[in-house]
Design a protein around this motif. Structure first.
Motif, PDB file in Angstrom:
ATOM      1  N   GLU A 267      -0.725  19.312   7.046  1.00  0.00           N
ATOM      2  CA  GLU A 267       0.434  18.423   6.952  1.00  0.00           C
ATOM      3  C   GLU A 267      -0.019  16.979   6.773  1.00  0.00           C
ATOM      4  O   GLU A 267       0.535  16.248   5.945  1.00  0.00           O
ATOM      5  N   GLN A 268      -1.017  16.576   7.556  1.00  0.00           N
ATOM      6  CA  GLN A 268      -1.520  15.209   7.436  1.00  0.00           C
ATOM      7  C   GLN A 268      -2.129  14.968   6.058  1.00  0.00           C
ATOM      8  O   GLN A 268      -1.940  13.900   5.473  1.00  0.00           O
ATOM      9  N   LEU A 269      -2.831  15.957   5.543  1.00  0.00           N
ATOM     10  CA  LEU A 269      -3.416  15.836   4.213  1.00  0.00           C
ATOM     11  C   LEU A 269      -2.317  15.688   3.175  1.00  0.00           C
ATOM     12  O   LEU A 269      -2.403  14.840   2.282  1.00  0.00           O
ATOM     13  N   SER A 270      -1.290  16.497   3.305  1.00  0.00           N
ATOM     14  CA  SER A 270      -0.172  16.424   2.378  1.00  0.00           C
ATOM     15  C   SER A 270       0.495  15.057   2.451  1.00  0.00           C
ATOM     16  O   SER A 270       0.789  14.436   1.426  1.00  0.00           O
ATOM     17  N   ASP A 271       0.731  14.572   3.677  1.00  0.00           N
ATOM     18  CA  ASP A 271       1.334  13.249   3.860  1.00  0.00           C
ATOM     19  C   ASP A 271       0.445  12.162   3.269  1.00  0.00           C
ATOM     20  O   ASP A 271       0.929  11.234   2.613  1.00  0.00           O
ATOM     21  N   SER A 272      -0.859  12.284   3.503  1.00  0.00           N
ATOM     22  CA  SER A 272      -1.803  11.290   2.987  1.00  0.00           C
ATOM     23  C   SER A 272      -1.801  11.287   1.463  1.00  0.00           C
ATOM     24  O   SER A 272      -1.832  10.224   0.842  1.00  0.00           O
TER      25      SER A 272
ATOM     26  N   LEU B  86      -0.747   8.211  -0.771  1.00  0.00           N
ATOM     27  CA  LEU B  86      -1.688   7.727  -1.771  1.00  0.00           C
ATOM     28  C   LEU B  86      -1.015   7.646  -3.139  1.00  0.00           C
ATOM     29  O   LEU B  86      -1.187   6.668  -3.861  1.00  0.00           O
ATOM     30  N   MET B  87      -0.256   8.660  -3.484  1.00  0.00           N
ATOM     31  CA  MET B  87       0.444   8.654  -4.768  1.00  0.00           C
ATOM     32  C   MET B  87       1.476   7.528  -4.811  1.00  0.00           C
ATOM     33  O   MET B  87       1.619   6.848  -5.837  1.00  0.00           O
ATOM     34  N   LEU B  88       2.196   7.316  -3.694  1.00  0.00           N
ATOM     35  CA  LEU B  88       3.155   6.215  -3.641  1.00  0.00           C
ATOM     36  C   LEU B  88       2.448   4.875  -3.781  1.00  0.00           C
ATOM     37  O   LEU B  88       2.906   3.982  -4.503  1.00  0.00           O
ATOM     38  N   ALA B  89       1.329   4.729  -3.093  1.00  0.00           N
ATOM     39  CA  ALA B  89       0.570   3.482  -3.174  1.00  0.00           C
ATOM     40  C   ALA B  89       0.031   3.272  -4.584  1.00  0.00           C
ATOM     41  O   ALA B  89       0.055   2.144  -5.101  1.00  0.00           O
ATOM     42  N   PHE B  90      -0.431   4.338  -5.206  1.00  0.00           N
ATOM     43  CA  PHE B  90      -0.931   4.238  -6.571  1.00  0.00           C
ATOM     44  C   PHE B  90       0.194   3.833  -7.512  1.00  0.00           C
ATOM     45  O   PHE B  90       0.015   2.965  -8.373  1.00  0.00           O
TER      46      PHE B  90
END
Length: 128
Positions: free
Chosen positions: A70-75, A79-83
């Motif tokens: 779950e944390q990986l998915s959230d990360s 990351l995609m949002l930040a990108f």
């Protein structure tokens, strides 16, 4: 007859001694068997506890794996949002830089001296 009776008594006494020894040995063996049964019972209990602990540990590892996933998915999502945000800001910066260049060009055009017609004079700042 007396000799036979004496031999028979000796034989019976020896037999009684062997029987007593056999009973003592049987008693020892019974104690050992009972001790081993008790040890087996304790080992079974210990084995059951170890099995329960292993099952619990397995469950905890699975739960930890789910949390990590779950944390990986959230990360990844963050990351995609930040990108995406970085790309948007980069595009805005590029547009702002282009606008600055255009405004600077326009300012330079406006500051360029305007050719005057013959005979016209430029007024001096003092009003003369």
């Amino acid at each position: 007859i007396e000799d036979q009776l004496s031999a028979l008594r000796q034989c019976c006494a020896a037999e009684a001694g062997r029987a007593a020894l056999a009973e003592a040995l049987a008693g020892q063996r019974e104690e050992e068997v009972n001790s081993l049964r008790q040890e087996i019972g304790e080992l079974r209990k210990s084995s059951l506890r170890a099995h329960d602990q292993a099952r619990r540990a397995t469950q905890l590892v699975r739960e930890a794996g789910e949390v990590l996933n779950e944390q990986l998915s959230d990360s990844k999502e963050q990351l995609m949002l930040a990108f995406g945000r970085e790309q948007s800001l980069s595009e805005q910066l590029k547009q702002a830089q282009e606008k600055i260049v255009n405004l600077e060009k326009e300012l330079m055009r406006k500051q360029a001296p305007v050719p005057l017609a013959k005979g016209l004079r430029v007024a001096s700042p003092g009003g003369a």
